[in-house]
Design a protein around this motif. Structure first.
Motif, PDB file in Angstrom:
ATOM      1  N   PRO A   1       0.809  -1.224   0.000  1.00  0.00           N
ATOM      2  CA  PRO A   1       0.000   0.000   0.000  1.00  0.00           C
ATOM      3  C   PRO A   1       0.840   1.270   0.000  1.00  0.00           C
ATOM      4  CG  PRO A   1      -0.794  -1.579   1.628  1.00  0.00           C
ATOM      5  CD  PRO A   1       0.519  -2.090   1.141  1.00  0.00           C
TER       6      PRO A   1
ATOM      7  N   LYS B   1      -4.615   3.172   5.572  1.00  0.00           N
ATOM      8  CA  LYS B   1      -5.866   3.909   5.744  1.00  0.00           C
ATOM      9  C   LYS B   1      -5.732   4.919   6.879  1.00  0.00           C
ATOM     10  CE  LYS B   1     -10.770   3.177   6.770  1.00  0.00           C
ATOM     11  NZ  LYS B   1     -11.822   2.166   7.075  1.00  0.00           N
TER      12      LYS B   1
ATOM     13  N   GLU C   1      -2.843  -2.543   4.798  1.00  0.00           N
ATOM     14  CA  GLU C   1      -3.932  -1.690   4.318  1.00  0.00           C
ATOM     15  C   GLU C   1      -4.506  -0.846   5.455  1.00  0.00           C
ATOM     16  OE1 GLU C   1      -4.942  -0.990   1.468  1.00  0.00           O
ATOM     17  OE2 GLU C   1      -3.943  -2.498   0.236  1.00  0.00           O
TER      18      GLU C   1
ATOM     19  N   LYS D   1      -8.105   2.987  -5.749  1.00  0.00           N
ATOM     20  CA  LYS D   1      -9.014   2.075  -5.084  1.00  0.00           C
ATOM     21  C   LYS D   1     -10.329   2.062  -5.846  1.00  0.00           C
ATOM     22  CE  LYS D   1     -10.259   5.875  -1.987  1.00  0.00           C
ATOM     23  NZ  LYS D   1     -10.218   6.397  -0.603  1.00  0.00           N
TER      24      LYS D   1
ATOM     25  N   CYS E   1      -5.804   8.012  -3.638  1.00  0.00           N
ATOM     26  CA  CYS E   1      -5.173   6.694  -3.629  1.00  0.00           C
ATOM     27  C   CYS E   1      -5.978   5.749  -4.507  1.00  0.00           C
ATOM     28  CB  CYS E   1      -5.096   6.155  -2.200  1.00  0.00           C
ATOM     29  SG  CYS E   1      -3.924   7.043  -1.176  1.00  0.00           S
TER      30      CYS E   1
ATOM     31  N   PRO F   1      -8.997  -1.777  -2.172  1.00  0.00           N
ATOM     32  CA  PRO F   1      -7.740  -1.090  -2.493  1.00  0.00           C
ATOM     33  C   PRO F   1      -6.962  -1.805  -3.590  1.00  0.00           C
ATOM     34  CG  PRO F   1      -7.489  -2.347  -0.477  1.00  0.00           C
ATOM     35  CD  PRO F   1      -8.921  -2.498  -0.887  1.00  0.00           C
TER      36      PRO F   1
END
Length: 795
Positions: free
Chosen positions: A485, A508, A504, A757, A755, A565
């Motif tokens: 990530p 986040k 992840e 996703k 990002c 994601p």
């Protein structure tokens, strides 16, 4: 289940006192008690108890008494398994027998004498077995309390002064530096006795100008000169020189090991043995051979200092020199790094006290700061490639095939033309990374810019950036960096992602905290000192994160939506190659694959059926798209009138049926609406109907089905075949469904300034029994894992 003394019933389930963990229910409790950790601690406790019962405490002997002398004396009572003597002052010893009968015989004798001294022998102290408290060894807490820090910061007149104050408070003091130098000198003197010509070189926070009171002492043991010494000695031995009267080599340790062929684990064990037996003040020596770079960990008792030793890690030393150079190039670098590090620790996104784990380490955070200073306009710091061109011929450096050339002194680098103050730079740092596409980009300090993830997706092997004069370096190949990530390349070891441990969840949290910090820095509370004595500037920014307290970002996330994601690491090699060929449009290709997998999940695995209301005309779609565009843009503060080629979250366009996939790939009566243009975000739309409670009791049913199948147990959503069987079982046992649940699913891919996703937005259209919330709660954990599982298999 029979009562267990280790298990305590609590209001919210159970608590295992042995493992110091909470368990929510009985099935989880049963799994925990059969787990490796619990079983290991049970065996360890039984072993410790047996050791205590078979041991005696001995004192009163001479300080120079050896363990062999003690063992020889107590051998008369039975076989001796081990003798442990207090290494610091030799005031006591623990004698462990192989049998408990030997212990009883020893204690039955009233007097014990050794070397003319009367020994005091008594039973070994019985201690309750428990895990070591993590808080006891938590040295990440600063020497100054948070209240005192806030008071000190509020006394300043500007954010610039606050950031300078952070350096004054947390930097290594003169005494801290001297203590570290003493340990380095001690280890050098001891190790050189056994490993002639070796060198102990400090690196990391202790010497890179970014160290704090609590940082470890990171050391490199350089054995290159020792290898040369060993070769010379062996040649001399062959000629009959350098031997003692008995014909044995004088360097006994080196005669037992070949440094040129020994593995890192063997070398580490040798170093650990020297530390344990021959280094005063050093204790808690432990080898960690499973780390990316194996280390020996140790503590110094008197100085309360912990340290690590690695073998021949010259790249780490060079990285330290690079950070020293960056610190010397501009006076704003250190205050910015110290402030960002403390902020990240307060927000629990960095600084794991036990080391490792899924949080950012200080080195990765520092590189993020340096990269921002490379990209700001005008730049504060040059790129590594630019620094290489500024170095003279004598400063060229190649280590393990990697070009590590840069000037040795800051005076060789022209000063920056950037005049921003610290307050502005910190605000810019949070603004830059709050909009940064971490999953879709790779941070490269060498190039001084972000590299697209597609450059790394199809690489099996990567040739390092080496000096042209090194033939061996040109032939050296290494595996590509581990993608995740967050991707931050080491400035020199270009296959190393220093943020490869980030999960992840951490990503986040990282993005959320960047957004919250950027929002706060826009306020006057950050920029101006409060005339009413309220918290301002860094004080408010450093407020610790409190679990359970919702923020404005959390409030947005309460909208029924699920995030899928982009994770390059789980994709197949063939799909990586396809994405790499797509270049800048890789998000389009990836999103189409996700959409096809979503159809498989809802149609084949969860047995949903197309809704009768799926047919939407273009006018209806346009109206609906305009409504959702306005709603999403209001939530995310986007300009609804903007239609730039770059992707913006929430923008929708009317879609024609021809633009979607062929009807052969979708169930009859359902159309996935997909916009193929790369100039706008991809959008897909479905209407589904669920007539059975497929979310109810799935875990229990899965456990039952696994007992009668050859499939291995995996987390929920980890296996498509078993999940399909679970759904079918629920349907077969719910033969008379009374109500149905209709829901709508809209999906869009977000990238570029967001990002990468896929955002899945859910809305119930018919829910007479109120089951939608239960169904969505199930999908929230099930769907991302299921999509990831199918992506990992998809070709």
């Amino acid at each position: 289940m029979e009562p267990d003394p280790d298990i305590q019933t609590v209001p919210k389930g159970f608590r295992c006192k042995l493992c110091d963990v909470n368990i929510p229910n009985e099935p989880s409790l049963e799994a925990h008690m059969k787990g490796k950790k619990h079983q290991h601690l049970c065996r360890l406790r039984a072993k410790r108890k047996a050791q205590e019962e078979n041991s005696v405490y001995v004192s009163g002997f001479k300080p120079d008494t050896s363990t062999s002398e003690l063992a020889e004396y107590f051998q008369q009572f039975g076989p001796v398994a081990e003798v442990i003597v207090d290494k610091e002052r030799s005031l006591y010893a623990i004698v462990e027998f192989a049998e408990s009968a030997s212990t009883e015989a020893t204690l039955a004798q009233l007097q014990h004498c050794l070397d003319g001294l009367k020994l005091r022998v008594k039973p070994r102290e019985r201690k309750e077995f428990k895990l070591a408290s993590k808080e006891k060894h938590d040295r990440t807490k600063p020497h100054i309390s948070l209240e005192k820090l806030n008071h000190e910061l509020c006394l300043t007149s500007s954010v610039n002064e606050q950031m300078q104050k952070m350096v004054e408070i947390f930097q290594l003091s003169e005494n801290d530096s001297k203590a570290r130098q003493l340990v380095v000198q001690l280890l050098q003197e001891v190790l050189v006795e056994f490993l002639p010509d070796c060198q102990i070189v400090p690196f990391g926070s202790s010497v890179n100008t970014f160290g704090s009171h609590s940082c470890d002492l990171d050391l490199v043991l350089d054995l290159e000169n020792t290898k040369a010494f060993q070769n010379r000695t062996r040649k001399s031995e062959q000629m009959g020189e350098n031997q003692s009267e008995d014909g044995q080599s004088e360097d006994s340790i080196l005669s037992d090991i070949d440094l040129a062929t020994a593995s890192p684990a063997e070398l580490l064990e040798l170093v650990a043995a020297i530390l344990r037996k021959c280094t005063p003040g050093v204790h808690k020596v432990q080898t960690v051979s499973s780390a990316r770079l194996p280390v020996v960990k140790f503590s110094h008792r008197q100085l309360s200092l912990q340290g690590d030793i690695t073998i021949n890690n010259r790249l780490a030393v060079r990285n330290t020199r690079f950070l020293q150079l960056c610190s010397g190039l501009d006076s704003r670098v250190r205050p910015l790094v110290y402030s960002v590090r403390f902020w990240a620790k307060q927000k629990q996104i960095a600084g794991n006290p036990s080391g490792g784990g899924p949080l950012l380490n200080n080195y990765a955070l520092t590189l993020l700061v340096l990269f921002y200073l490379q990209t700001v306009s005008p730049p504060v710091l040059p790129s590594v490639e630019q620094l290489k061109n500024m170095a003279c011929e004598e400063e060229e450096c190649v280590i393990d095939g990697w070009d590590c050339t840069f000037p040795s002194q800051p005076i060789s680098v022209p000063p920056s033309k950037n005049t921003d103050d610290l307050c502005t730079l910190l605000f810019g740092f949070f603004t830059y990374y709050s909009k940064f596409d971490f999953p879709g980009s790779v941070v490269s300090l060498r190039a001084g810019c972000t590299l697209p993830i597609t450059e790394f997706l199809s690489r099996d092997d990567e040739t390092p950036d080496t000096a042209e004069s090194s033939d061996a370096a040109r032939q050296k190949t290494t595996v590509r960096p581990k993608l995740g990530p967050v991707n931050i390349l080491d400035p020199f070891e270009l296959h190393h992602n220093v943020a490869g441990n980030i999960t992840e969840r951490t990503h986040k949290n990282l993005r959320r905290e960047f957004c919250e910090a950027e929002k706060y820095c826009r306020s006057l509370q950050y920029q101006r000192k409060s005339s009413k004595g309220k918290s301002w500037g860094l004080v408010k920014l450093f407020t610790p994160r409190v679990e359970g307290v919702s923020s404005s970002q959390d409030a947005i996330e309460k909208i029924p939506e699920i995030i899928i994601p982009f994770r390059a690491a789980i994709l197949t090699q063939s799909f990586r190659t396809e994405l790499s060929s797509a270049a800048e449009t890789f998000r389009v290709v990836w999103f189409k694959k996700v959409c096809s997998i979503l159809e498989v999940v809802f149609n084949d695995i969860l047995k949903c059926t197309p809704s009768d209301q799926v047919e939407i005309s273009q006018d209806q779609t346009k109206a609906k798209g305009d409504t959702e565009e306005e709603e999403v843009n209001n939530n995310q503060s986007l300009d609804s009138s903007s239609h730039q080629p770059t992707a913006h979250a929430g923008i929708k366009r009317p879609l024609s049926i021809e633009e979607g996939p062929s009807s052969s790939s979708s169930p009859q009566g359902k159309r996935m609406r997909l916009e193929p243009s790369a100039d706008y975000p991809e959008v897909a739309h479905w209407n589904w109907t669920q007539t059975h409670p497929v979310w109810a009791g799935r875990r229990k049913i899965r456990r039952v089905l696994l007992k009668t199948s050859d499939e291995t147990s995996k987390p929920e959503g980890g296996c498509s075949s078993i999940e399909s069987r679970v759904t079918q079982y629920i349907i077969e046992n719910d033969s008379n469904p009374k109500d149905k649940l209709d829901f709508q699913l809209d999906a869009l891919v977000v990238g570029s300034d967001e990002c990468t996703k896929a955002v899945l937005k859910f809305k119930e259209t018919s829910d007479p029994t109120g089951h939608f919330q239960d169904f969505f709660h199930f999908l929230d954990s099930f769907l991302p894992k299921m999509v990831e599982t199918l992506l990992a298999k998809s070709e």
